[in-house]
Design an enzyme around this catalytic site. Structure first.
Site, PDB file in Angstrom:
ATOM      1  CE  LYS A 115       0.716   3.201  -3.729  1.00 24.38           C
ATOM      2  NZ  LYS A 115       0.671   4.723  -4.633  1.00 24.38           N
ATOM      3  CE  LYS A 197       5.442   3.868   3.158  1.00 22.51           C
ATOM      4  NZ  LYS A 197       5.315   4.193   1.790  1.00 22.51           N
ATOM      5  CE  LYS A 200      -3.422   8.000   0.595  1.00 24.08           C
ATOM      6  NZ  LYS A 200      -2.275   7.306  -0.097  1.00 24.08           N
TER       7      LYS A 200
END
Ligand code: TYM
Length: 333
Positions: A115, A197, A200
């Protein structure tokens, strides 16, 4: 009676619309447990602030997530369903646990590395200490099991390390939770990029829980498969990641084994598999979507659910917090 039941707890961030990865990896594994466990499931709204959110969207998604939880079979009379920010004890325990968590161990978290690479202009302290808030979310309910997808395993492990460190100083304050990962659906991959993975952030490869059937079918028909046409429908995640992912979704939706699926598509190609998986997903989602829409039309009911949930959750959470405050030397109020 409920004192003897084992405890289960989990949460999902309302940072995006829910998708079938979080359903198959987590929510599906939560439903139907309430007879045997004391179950706590929440909307992890506090975690979402680690990445910038549009406030109105966050509110809408938090409520929709609650409606989806209920529509997926989590009866609010039998499960404690609540919003994380409604139970301040999570943040209060997180501060204490921050002081028992090492900089080095947080730096090693895969999700932090990913992230911070993706949000290079906003590597905030919350992103770094996120696993400590998650440890507080868990430990405050003294759960036996934390049902999550594969990607959250590392966070449950650091939670155990923190609990162990705290217990070794103060005695058995926290119960050691175990991650509880489903056999099928623990790591649903993106439909158009089976090496990453489903999430969204790649909407074309992601199937959302409330998506229209025609859009779902289109995404499955365009799913990336593999170049091997001799033996097309075989489960082999290494050599055939695209087909294996479709088979895993199909298996998780229908309860069939990989052998049964291989037999079903014997002599047929990807052309038959892709729409079959799409239809299975559409059928799995149809009743959930209908019930979610019905629930979303009754805001007063949803409010009553999350209010009652926060009250029940706070009662349990405050008990653990009081114990922790006492152990570390805070004067009781
Ligand atoms: P989150 O919100 O990213 O994901 C929610 C749950 O869905 C699972 N999941 C998947 N499973 C299979 N395939 C996928 N493609 C997929 N994508 C998501 C995740 O493993 C997770 O179980 N930090 C957590 C939220 C959280 C939490 C907690 C969980 C906060 N506090 C306490 C358990 C206990 C998270 O970001 O999950």
């Amino acid at each position: 009676m409920s004192e003897q039941k084992k405890v289960m707890l989990s949460g999902i961030q309302p940072s995006g619309d829910l998708h079938i990865g979080s359903y198959l990896g987590a929510i599906k594994n939560w439903a139907g447990r309430a007879e045997s466990y004391d179950c706590f499931y929440f909307m992890a709204d506090m975690h979402t602030l680690t990445v910038r959110q549009v406030p109105a969207d966050l509110r809408r998604r938090t409520l929709e997530q609650l409606a989806i939880y209920i529509a997926c079979g989590l009866d609010p009379e039998k499960n404690t369903l609540f919003v994380q920010s409604h139970v301040p004890a999570h943040a209060q325990l997180a501060w204490v646990l921050d002081c028992y968590t090492m900089f080095g161990e947080l730096s090693r978290m895969t999700q932090f590395k990913d992230k911070s690479a993706k949000n290079a202009d906003n590597i905030n302290a919350g992103l770094f200490t996120y696993p400590v808030l998650m440890a507080a979310d868990i430990l405050i309910y003294q759960p036996d099991y934390v049902p999550v997808g594969e990607d959250q395993k590392q966070h449950v492990e650091i939670c155990r390390d923190i609990a162990h460190r705290f217990n070794s100083i103060y005695g058995e304050v926290f119960k050691m939770p175990e991650p509880f990962i489903p056999e099928k659906g623990a790591r649903v991959m993106s439909l158009n990029n089976p090496s990453s993975k489903m999430s969204k952030s790649q909407p074309e490869g992601c199937v959302f829980m409330m998506e229209k059937p025609e859009d779902i079918m289109r995404k499955f028909k365009r799913a990336i498969t593999d170049s091997d046409t001799v033996n097309p429908v075989r489960y082999d995640p290494e050599k055939k990641p695209g087909v294996s992912n479709l088979m895993e979704i199909y298996a998780a939706c229908t309860g069939r084994s990989y052998e049964q699926i291989e037999l079903e598509f014997e002599g047929k190609g990807y052309g038959a598999l892709k729409p079959a998986v799409g239809e299975a997903v559409v059928e799995m989602l149809r009743p959930i979507q209908e019930e979610t829409r019905r629930l979303l039309a009754d805001k007063a009911y949803l409010e009553s659910v999350y209010r009652a949930g926060a009250e029940k959750a706070s009662y349990v959470a405050n008990k653990t917090l009081r114990k922790v405050y006492k152990k570390v030397g805070f004067i009781a109020q």
